[in-house]
Design a protein around this motif. Structure first.
Motif, PDB file in Angstrom:
ATOM      1  N   SER A   1     -15.263 -38.440  12.939  1.00 56.32           N
ATOM      2  CA  SER A   1     -14.101 -38.322  13.823  1.00 56.32           C
ATOM      3  C   SER A   1     -13.139 -37.202  13.395  1.00 56.32           C
ATOM      4  O   SER A   1     -12.164 -36.938  14.088  1.00 56.32           O
ATOM      5  CB  SER A   1     -13.341 -39.647  13.874  1.00 56.32           C
ATOM      6  OG  SER A   1     -12.876 -39.993  12.589  1.00 56.32           O
ATOM      7  N   ASP A   2     -13.427 -36.555  12.282  1.00 59.04           N
ATOM      8  CA  ASP A   2     -12.581 -35.474  11.780  1.00 59.04           C
ATOM      9  C   ASP A   2     -12.816 -34.212  12.612  1.00 59.04           C
ATOM     10  O   ASP A   2     -13.934 -33.703  12.666  1.00 59.04           O
ATOM     11  CB  ASP A   2     -12.929 -35.203  10.312  1.00 59.04           C
ATOM     12  CG  ASP A   2     -12.132 -34.076   9.693  1.00 59.04           C
ATOM     13  OD1 ASP A   2     -11.204 -33.555  10.349  1.00 59.04           O
ATOM     14  OD2 ASP A   2     -12.438 -33.716   8.538  1.00 59.04           O
ATOM     15  N   PRO A   3     -11.762 -33.696  13.290  1.00 60.54           N
ATOM     16  CA  PRO A   3     -11.962 -32.473  14.066  1.00 60.54           C
ATOM     17  C   PRO A   3     -12.153 -31.245  13.172  1.00 60.54           C
ATOM     18  O   PRO A   3     -12.656 -30.224  13.613  1.00 60.54           O
ATOM     19  CB  PRO A   3     -10.672 -32.352  14.885  1.00 60.54           C
ATOM     20  CG  PRO A   3      -9.653 -33.093  14.104  1.00 60.54           C
ATOM     21  CD  PRO A   3     -10.391 -34.192  13.387  1.00 60.54           C
ATOM     22  N   GLY A   4     -11.765 -31.354  11.899  1.00 61.65           N
ATOM     23  CA  GLY A   4     -11.905 -30.235  10.976  1.00 61.65           C
ATOM     24  C   GLY A   4     -10.954 -29.108  11.310  1.00 61.65           C
ATOM     25  O   GLY A   4     -10.109 -29.211  12.193  1.00 61.65           O
ATOM     26  N   THR A   5     -11.114 -28.002  10.594  1.00 58.69           N
ATOM     27  CA  THR A   5     -10.226 -26.862  10.815  1.00 58.69           C
ATOM     28  C   THR A   5     -10.900 -25.772  11.631  1.00 58.69           C
ATOM     29  O   THR A   5     -10.243 -24.856  12.081  1.00 58.69           O
ATOM     30  CB  THR A   5      -9.775 -26.266   9.467  1.00 58.69           C
ATOM     31  OG1 THR A   5     -10.938 -25.878   8.738  1.00 58.69           O
ATOM     32  CG2 THR A   5      -8.971 -27.265   8.666  1.00 58.69           C
ATOM     33  N   GLY A   6     -12.191 -25.862  11.792  1.00 60.01           N
ATOM     34  CA  GLY A   6     -12.913 -24.835  12.539  1.00 60.01           C
ATOM     35  C   GLY A   6     -14.227 -25.382  13.048  1.00 60.01           C
ATOM     36  O   GLY A   6     -14.542 -26.558  12.866  1.00 60.01           O
ATOM     37  N   THR A   7     -14.980 -24.513  13.672  1.00 60.53           N
ATOM     38  CA  THR A   7     -16.257 -24.907  14.230  1.00 60.53           C
ATOM     39  C   THR A   7     -17.289 -23.842  13.931  1.00 60.53           C
ATOM     40  O   THR A   7     -17.025 -22.656  14.074  1.00 60.53           O
ATOM     41  CB  THR A   7     -16.149 -25.072  15.767  1.00 60.53           C
ATOM     42  OG1 THR A   7     -15.143 -26.038  16.043  1.00 60.53           O
ATOM     43  CG2 THR A   7     -17.450 -25.521  16.370  1.00 60.53           C
ATOM     44  N   VAL A   8     -18.474 -24.279  13.524  1.00 62.19           N
ATOM     45  CA  VAL A   8     -19.607 -23.386  13.390  1.00 62.19           C
ATOM     46  C   VAL A   8     -20.430 -23.592  14.655  1.00 62.19           C
ATOM     47  O   VAL A   8     -20.986 -24.655  14.880  1.00 62.19           O
ATOM     48  CB  VAL A   8     -20.430 -23.708  12.120  1.00 62.19           C
ATOM     49  CG1 VAL A   8     -21.682 -22.851  12.070  1.00 62.19           C
ATOM     50  CG2 VAL A   8     -19.588 -23.495  10.870  1.00 62.19           C
ATOM     51  N   LEU A   9     -20.449 -22.579  15.502  1.00 64.49           N
ATOM     52  CA  LEU A   9     -21.136 -22.681  16.778  1.00 64.49           C
ATOM     53  C   LEU A   9     -22.645 -22.562  16.606  1.00 64.49           C
ATOM     54  O   LEU A   9     -23.116 -21.906  15.676  1.00 64.49           O
ATOM     55  CB  LEU A   9     -20.645 -21.582  17.723  1.00 64.49           C
ATOM     56  CG  LEU A   9     -19.169 -21.634  18.098  1.00 64.49           C
ATOM     57  CD1 LEU A   9     -18.776 -20.371  18.865  1.00 64.49           C
ATOM     58  CD2 LEU A   9     -18.865 -22.866  18.917  1.00 64.49           C
ATOM     59  N   PRO A  10     -23.416 -23.179  17.503  1.00 74.44           N
ATOM     60  CA  PRO A  10     -24.865 -23.009  17.442  1.00 74.44           C
ATOM     61  C   PRO A  10     -25.262 -21.580  17.804  1.00 74.44           C
ATOM     62  O   PRO A  10     -24.488 -20.855  18.436  1.00 74.44           O
ATOM     63  CB  PRO A  10     -25.395 -24.013  18.467  1.00 74.44           C
ATOM     64  CG  PRO A  10     -24.247 -24.419  19.294  1.00 74.44           C
ATOM     65  CD  PRO A  10     -22.994 -24.094  18.552  1.00 74.44           C
ATOM     66  N   ALA A  11     -26.466 -21.205  17.419  1.00 65.64           N
ATOM     67  CA  ALA A  11     -26.960 -19.849  17.673  1.00 65.64           C
ATOM     68  C   ALA A  11     -27.482 -19.746  19.095  1.00 65.64           C
ATOM     69  O   ALA A  11     -28.673 -19.761  19.352  1.00 65.64           O
ATOM     70  CB  ALA A  11     -28.047 -19.494  16.671  1.00 65.64           C
ATOM     71  N   LYS A  12     -26.560 -19.672  20.040  1.00 65.70           N
ATOM     72  CA  LYS A  12     -26.912 -19.474  21.443  1.00 65.70           C
ATOM     73  C   LYS A  12     -25.752 -18.762  22.122  1.00 65.70           C
ATOM     74  O   LYS A  12     -24.646 -18.724  21.579  1.00 65.70           O
ATOM     75  CB  LYS A  12     -27.227 -20.798  22.130  1.00 65.70           C
ATOM     76  CG  LYS A  12     -26.062 -21.762  22.211  1.00 65.70           C
ATOM     77  CD  LYS A  12     -26.480 -23.042  22.907  1.00 65.70           C
ATOM     78  CE  LYS A  12     -25.275 -23.909  23.178  1.00 65.70           C
ATOM     79  NZ  LYS A  12     -25.612 -25.130  23.877  1.00 65.70           N
ATOM     80  N   PRO A  13     -25.986 -18.204  23.305  1.00 66.17           N
ATOM     81  CA  PRO A  13     -24.897 -17.479  23.974  1.00 66.17           C
ATOM     82  C   PRO A  13     -23.741 -18.405  24.308  1.00 66.17           C
ATOM     83  O   PRO A  13     -23.941 -19.543  24.723  1.00 66.17           O
ATOM     84  CB  PRO A  13     -25.530 -16.950  25.257  1.00 66.17           C
ATOM     85  CG  PRO A  13     -26.994 -17.098  25.093  1.00 66.17           C
ATOM     86  CD  PRO A  13     -27.229 -18.153  24.069  1.00 66.17           C
ATOM     87  N   HIS A  14     -22.534 -17.914  24.103  1.00 66.36           N
ATOM     88  CA  HIS A  14     -21.315 -18.653  24.435  1.00 66.36           C
ATOM     89  C   HIS A  14     -20.457 -17.757  25.306  1.00 66.36           C
ATOM     90  O   HIS A  14     -20.360 -16.562  25.069  1.00 66.36           O
ATOM     91  CB  HIS A  14     -20.540 -19.040  23.171  1.00 66.36           C
ATOM     92  CG  HIS A  14     -21.289 -19.989  22.315  1.00 66.36           C
ATOM     93  ND1 HIS A  14     -21.290 -21.339  22.520  1.00 66.36           N
ATOM     94  CD2 HIS A  14     -22.112 -19.794  21.253  1.00 66.36           C
ATOM     95  CE1 HIS A  14     -22.049 -21.925  21.632  1.00 66.36           C
ATOM     96  NE2 HIS A  14     -22.569 -20.995  20.856  1.00 66.36           N
ATOM     97  N   MET A  15     -19.838 -18.344  26.291  1.00 69.37           N
ATOM     98  CA  MET A  15     -18.950 -17.569  27.159  1.00 69.37           C
ATOM     99  C   MET A  15     -17.681 -17.234  26.398  1.00 69.37           C
ATOM    100  O   MET A  15     -17.096 -18.088  25.741  1.00 69.37           O
ATOM    101  CB  MET A  15     -18.597 -18.365  28.419  1.00 69.37           C
ATOM    102  CG  MET A  15     -19.770 -18.577  29.343  1.00 69.37           C
ATOM    103  SD  MET A  15     -20.513 -17.043  29.947  1.00 69.37           S
ATOM    104  CE  MET A  15     -19.179 -16.412  30.922  1.00 69.37           C
ATOM    105  N   ASN A  16     -17.268 -16.018  26.509  1.00 68.45           N
ATOM    106  CA  ASN A  16     -16.041 -15.559  25.891  1.00 68.45           C
ATOM    107  C   ASN A  16     -14.863 -16.049  26.738  1.00 68.45           C
ATOM    108  O   ASN A  16     -14.778 -15.714  27.911  1.00 68.45           O
ATOM    109  CB  ASN A  16     -16.057 -14.028  25.813  1.00 68.45           C
ATOM    110  CG  ASN A  16     -14.830 -13.460  25.162  1.00 68.45           C
ATOM    111  OD1 ASN A  16     -13.827 -14.149  24.991  1.00 68.45           O
ATOM    112  ND2 ASN A  16     -14.891 -12.206  24.799  1.00 68.45           N
TER     113      ASN A  16
END
Length: 93
Positions: A68-83
């Motif tokens: 449940s910890d939102p953390g301080t950041g996110t490591v995104l998966p290796a796939k295209p993400h919309m800017n």
């Protein structure tokens, strides 16, 4: 106790070594480079290298203490993400 690595240049790893360091495949790191979701890398001549400190910092962005910890950041998966900035400019048209 003094740091034995103090004063030495940073250690750089090639893609296969960096992938092993992160417990990922080399192909996954290549995809992260393509999509801009991975750790900072450098091009030296035609070679891609990663600084160990950059690999640690990227992995630490995903540090959590519980599910449940939102953390301080996110490591995104290796796939295209919309800017999000690109989406905002499209909405204004």
């Amino acid at each position: 106790m003094p740091d034995p690595a103090a004063g030495l240049p940073p250690r750089f790893l090639r893609t296969p070594e960096a992938a092993r360091f992160l417990s990922l495949s080399g192909r996954t790191l290549e995809k992260h480079r393509t999509y801009g979701t991975g750790p900072t890398y450098r091009k030296i001549g035609g070679r891609v290298v990663y600084a160990v400190d950059d690999l640690k910092a990227w992995a630490d962005r995903g540090a959590k203490t519980s599910t449940s910890d939102p953390g301080t950041g996110t490591v995104l998966p290796a796939k295209p993400h919309m800017n999000p900035l690109a989406n905002a400019s499209r909405a204004r048209r």
